[in-house]
Scaffold this motif. Structure first.
Motif, PDB file in Angstrom:
ATOM      1  N   LYS A  38      53.150  57.946  31.027  1.00 62.99           N
ATOM      2  CA  LYS A  38      54.521  58.281  31.437  1.00 62.99           C
ATOM      3  C   LYS A  38      55.207  59.165  30.406  1.00 62.99           C
ATOM      4  O   LYS A  38      55.813  60.193  30.747  1.00 62.99           O
ATOM      5  CB  LYS A  38      55.321  57.003  31.666  1.00 62.99           C
ATOM      6  N   ALA A  39      55.120  58.777  29.138  1.00 65.83           N
ATOM      7  CA  ALA A  39      55.749  59.555  28.065  1.00 65.83           C
ATOM      8  C   ALA A  39      55.094  60.927  27.931  1.00 65.83           C
ATOM      9  O   ALA A  39      55.768  61.936  27.710  1.00 65.83           O
ATOM     10  CB  ALA A  39      55.666  58.792  26.747  1.00 65.83           C
ATOM     11  N   THR A  40      53.778  60.975  28.063  1.00 70.22           N
ATOM     12  CA  THR A  40      53.043  62.237  27.965  1.00 70.22           C
ATOM     13  C   THR A  40      53.491  63.210  29.052  1.00 70.22           C
ATOM     14  O   THR A  40      53.756  64.390  28.787  1.00 70.22           O
ATOM     15  CB  THR A  40      51.531  61.987  28.092  1.00 70.22           C
ATOM     16  N   LEU A  41      53.591  62.706  30.269  1.00 70.95           N
ATOM     17  CA  LEU A  41      53.994  63.558  31.388  1.00 70.95           C
ATOM     18  C   LEU A  41      55.430  64.035  31.242  1.00 70.95           C
ATOM     19  O   LEU A  41      55.740  65.202  31.513  1.00 70.95           O
ATOM     20  CB  LEU A  41      53.835  62.792  32.700  1.00 70.95           C
ATOM     21  N   SER A  42      56.305  63.151  30.813  1.00 73.38           N
ATOM     22  CA  SER A  42      57.705  63.512  30.632  1.00 73.38           C
ATOM     23  C   SER A  42      57.840  64.653  29.629  1.00 73.38           C
ATOM     24  O   SER A  42      58.606  65.609  29.831  1.00 73.38           O
ATOM     25  CB  SER A  42      58.509  62.298  30.173  1.00 73.38           C
ATOM     26  N   LYS A  43      57.067  64.576  28.557  1.00 71.37           N
ATOM     27  CA  LYS A  43      57.103  65.617  27.521  1.00 71.37           C
ATOM     28  C   LYS A  43      56.524  66.927  28.039  1.00 71.37           C
ATOM     29  O   LYS A  43      57.096  68.003  27.851  1.00 71.37           O
ATOM     30  CB  LYS A  43      56.332  65.139  26.295  1.00 71.37           C
ATOM     31  N   LYS A  44      55.398  66.852  28.718  1.00 67.27           N
ATOM     32  CA  LYS A  44      54.742  68.065  29.210  1.00 67.27           C
ATOM     33  C   LYS A  44      55.524  68.742  30.330  1.00 67.27           C
ATOM     34  O   LYS A  44      55.599  69.964  30.393  1.00 67.27           O
ATOM     35  CB  LYS A  44      53.330  67.729  29.696  1.00 67.27           C
ATOM     36  N   LEU A  45      56.105  67.924  31.206  1.00 68.92           N
ATOM     37  CA  LEU A  45      56.835  68.472  32.345  1.00 68.92           C
ATOM     38  C   LEU A  45      58.260  68.876  31.992  1.00 68.92           C
ATOM     39  O   LEU A  45      58.910  69.618  32.731  1.00 68.92           O
ATOM     40  CB  LEU A  45      56.865  67.451  33.489  1.00 68.92           C
ATOM     41  N   GLY A  46      58.741  68.355  30.874  1.00 69.17           N
ATOM     42  CA  GLY A  46      60.086  68.707  30.441  1.00 69.17           C
ATOM     43  C   GLY A  46      61.181  68.091  31.289  1.00 69.17           C
ATOM     44  O   GLY A  46      62.279  68.647  31.402  1.00 69.17           O
ATOM     45  N   ARG A  47      60.896  66.952  31.896  1.00 76.10           N
ATOM     46  CA  ARG A  47      61.881  66.260  32.726  1.00 76.10           C
ATOM     47  C   ARG A  47      61.544  64.778  32.769  1.00 76.10           C
ATOM     48  O   ARG A  47      60.398  64.386  32.533  1.00 76.10           O
ATOM     49  CB  ARG A  47      61.919  66.841  34.137  1.00 76.10           C
ATOM     50  N   PRO A  48      62.534  63.930  33.055  1.00 67.08           N
ATOM     51  CA  PRO A  48      62.279  62.489  33.070  1.00 67.08           C
ATOM     52  C   PRO A  48      61.287  62.089  34.171  1.00 67.08           C
ATOM     53  O   PRO A  48      61.309  62.639  35.266  1.00 67.08           O
ATOM     54  CB  PRO A  48      63.657  61.880  33.342  1.00 67.08           C
ATOM     55  N   VAL A  49      60.426  61.164  33.839  1.00 67.51           N
ATOM     56  CA  VAL A  49      59.503  60.569  34.808  1.00 67.51           C
ATOM     57  C   VAL A  49      59.948  59.134  35.038  1.00 67.51           C
ATOM     58  O   VAL A  49      60.041  58.348  34.093  1.00 67.51           O
ATOM     59  CB  VAL A  49      58.050  60.618  34.289  1.00 67.51           C
ATOM     60  N   ASP A  50      60.261  58.804  36.276  1.00 67.52           N
ATOM     61  CA  ASP A  50      60.779  57.471  36.576  1.00 67.52           C
ATOM     62  C   ASP A  50      59.702  56.400  36.540  1.00 67.52           C
ATOM     63  O   ASP A  50      59.947  55.273  36.114  1.00 67.52           O
ATOM     64  CB  ASP A  50      61.459  57.468  37.949  1.00 67.52           C
ATOM     65  N   ALA A  51      58.512  56.745  37.024  1.00 64.77           N
ATOM     66  CA  ALA A  51      57.440  55.740  37.069  1.00 64.77           C
ATOM     67  C   ALA A  51      56.091  56.409  37.250  1.00 64.77           C
ATOM     68  O   ALA A  51      55.987  57.504  37.802  1.00 64.77           O
ATOM     69  CB  ALA A  51      57.686  54.756  38.207  1.00 64.77           C
ATOM     70  N   VAL A  52      55.057  55.735  36.749  1.00 63.30           N
ATOM     71  CA  VAL A  52      53.666  56.148  36.987  1.00 63.30           C
ATOM     72  C   VAL A  52      52.951  54.932  37.558  1.00 63.30           C
ATOM     73  O   VAL A  52      52.921  53.872  36.930  1.00 63.30           O
ATOM     74  CB  VAL A  52      52.979  56.622  35.689  1.00 63.30           C
ATOM     75  N   ASN A  53      52.405  55.087  38.741  1.00 63.99           N
ATOM     76  CA  ASN A  53      51.801  53.956  39.443  1.00 63.99           C
ATOM     77  C   ASN A  53      50.355  54.243  39.833  1.00 63.99           C
ATOM     78  O   ASN A  53      49.967  55.405  39.986  1.00 63.99           O
ATOM     79  CB  ASN A  53      52.603  53.660  40.721  1.00 63.99           C
ATOM     80  N   PRO A  54      49.562  53.193  40.007  1.00 66.34           N
ATOM     81  CA  PRO A  54      48.179  53.395  40.459  1.00 66.34           C
ATOM     82  C   PRO A  54      48.140  53.870  41.903  1.00 66.34           C
ATOM     83  O   PRO A  54      49.104  53.702  42.658  1.00 66.34           O
ATOM     84  CB  PRO A  54      47.563  52.006  40.319  1.00 66.34           C
ATOM     85  N   THR A  55      47.028  54.465  42.295  1.00 66.98           N
ATOM     86  CA  THR A  55      46.776  54.852  43.684  1.00 66.98           C
ATOM     87  C   THR A  55      45.432  54.253  44.086  1.00 66.98           C
ATOM     88  O   THR A  55      44.712  53.708  43.239  1.00 66.98           O
ATOM     89  CB  THR A  55      46.713  56.381  43.852  1.00 66.98           C
ATOM     90  N   PRO A  56      45.039  54.363  45.343  1.00 69.11           N
ATOM     91  CA  PRO A  56      43.722  53.857  45.750  1.00 69.11           C
ATOM     92  C   PRO A  56      42.565  54.670  45.177  1.00 69.11           C
ATOM     93  O   PRO A  56      41.407  54.269  45.324  1.00 69.11           O
ATOM     94  CB  PRO A  56      43.756  53.986  47.283  1.00 69.11           C
ATOM     95  N   VAL A  57      42.859  55.790  44.525  1.00 70.63           N
ATOM     96  CA  VAL A  57      41.810  56.643  43.965  1.00 70.63           C
ATOM     97  C   VAL A  57      41.726  56.416  42.456  1.00 70.63           C
ATOM     98  O   VAL A  57      42.691  56.666  41.731  1.00 70.63           O
ATOM     99  CB  VAL A  57      42.085  58.130  44.247  1.00 70.63           C
ATOM    100  N   GLY A  68      41.477  56.793  38.680  1.00 71.34           N
ATOM    101  CA  GLY A  68      41.695  57.923  37.779  1.00 71.34           C
ATOM    102  C   GLY A  68      42.784  58.876  38.231  1.00 71.34           C
ATOM    103  O   GLY A  68      43.103  59.831  37.524  1.00 71.34           O
ATOM    104  N   ILE A  69      43.375  58.612  39.390  1.00 66.17           N
ATOM    105  CA  ILE A  69      44.474  59.430  39.902  1.00 66.17           C
ATOM    106  C   ILE A  69      45.702  58.542  40.027  1.00 66.17           C
ATOM    107  O   ILE A  69      45.635  57.443  40.561  1.00 66.17           O
ATOM    108  CB  ILE A  69      44.137  60.057  41.273  1.00 66.17           C
ATOM    109  N   TYR A  70      46.860  59.046  39.548  1.00 65.11           N
ATOM    110  CA  TYR A  70      48.060  58.226  39.484  1.00 65.11           C
ATOM    111  C   TYR A  70      49.246  58.910  40.161  1.00 65.11           C
ATOM    112  O   TYR A  70      49.382  60.133  40.118  1.00 65.11           O
ATOM    113  CB  TYR A  70      48.395  57.906  38.021  1.00 65.11           C
ATOM    114  N   GLU A  71      50.073  58.068  40.756  1.00 62.42           N
ATOM    115  CA  GLU A  71      51.298  58.534  41.399  1.00 62.42           C
ATOM    116  C   GLU A  71      52.380  58.701  40.333  1.00 62.42           C
ATOM    117  O   GLU A  71      52.627  57.806  39.530  1.00 62.42           O
ATOM    118  CB  GLU A  71      51.737  57.507  42.434  1.00 62.42           C
TER     119      GLU A  71
END
Length: 245
Positions: A31-50, A52-55
């Motif tokens: 979550k923190a990594t994505l927020s930094k890379k995307l330059g915007r707040p990320v509310d949540a990172v959740n698992p998916t049925p796949v 290694g792939i995350y929502e």
């Protein structure tokens, strides 16, 4: 454009393999990594049925997907091929909820039909053609319901909608009549529209709920649905919400 095309192609490939593995827990620092890379707040990172792939949820109701290291973004829908169901659309619908009991119903034009036992909130713009369609067609004949109409003009689309909203609200004891006269006969009440009114509060409330367009319907179980949906769907959702109480 090439970058966007690559992202969309990745989304297409991603859709093809949806639901082929078990869900797993996202890495703690993703979550923190994505927020930094995307330059915007990320509310949540959740698992998916796949695996290694995350929502990734951003801005309340925007969903993209990523890998475990946050190096790639997948833009598009995740589809369960066997069920022919969009998991992305389903998740967005799940997030479109609020606590009905906390809505300021005194700021709405109240219309009661029959015993009024079923509850519905509608955010509407008096100059929105889809809002008029909802009133004239989708809600026509629906009985035993209390409808709370929040006047929420969209000034960017309809510059005169705020004035009309205030005129309807300031009709006082005749609000219900003013409402019906406008939505069914295009007749506004007389007056200046200068009274204590909740129009600005309604606009702010709609924004806080993630409502950016009208009409938007909120059912008693808190589900938010956008658009002039068909009468049959409204009946189904009203009964479903009532059954949960």
């Amino acid at each position: 454009m090439k970058h966007l095309a690559r992202l969309m192609m990745a989304a297409g490939l991603f859709t093809m393999v949806a639901c082929t593995a078990q869900a797993d827990t996202p890495p703690k620092d993703l979550k923190a990594t994505l927020s930094k890379k995307l330059g915007r707040p990320v509310d949540a990172v959740n698992p998916t049925p796949v695996k290694g792939i995350y929502e990734v949820v951003m801005g309340k109701r925007q969903i993209i997907y990523t890998d475990a290291k946050g190096e790639y973004a997948f833009v598009g829908e995740m589809v369960d091929i066997a069920k022919k169901e969009s998991l992305t659309e389903k998740r967005i619908a799940e997030m479109m909820t609020t606590d009905f009991s906390k809505l300021p119903l005194a700021d709405a034009v109240k219309i009661v039909r029959g015993d009024g036992s079923r509850k519905l909130v509608v955010f509407t713009d008096p100059d929105c053609p889809f809002c008029k369609r909802l009133e004239q067609q989708s809600l026509a004949g629906i009985d035993n319901i209390t409808i709370y109409n929040f006047l929420m003009p969209l000034p960017g689309l309809h510059p005169d909608a705020e004035r009309k909203s205030k005129l309807i609200w300031c009709a006082g004891a005749d609000q219900t009549t003013a409402w019906k006269n406008w939505f069914f006969d295009a007749k506004l009440p007389e007056g200046t529209g200068e009274c204590e009114n909740p129009v600005q509060r309604n606009m702010a409330l709609g924004e806080s709920l993630g409502i950016s367009g009208t009409p938007a319907l909120i059912f008693a179980d808190g589900q938010i649905v956008s658009g002039a949906i068909p009468k049959e769907q409204i009946e189904e959702l009203l009964n479903k919400a009532k059954a949960k109480k």
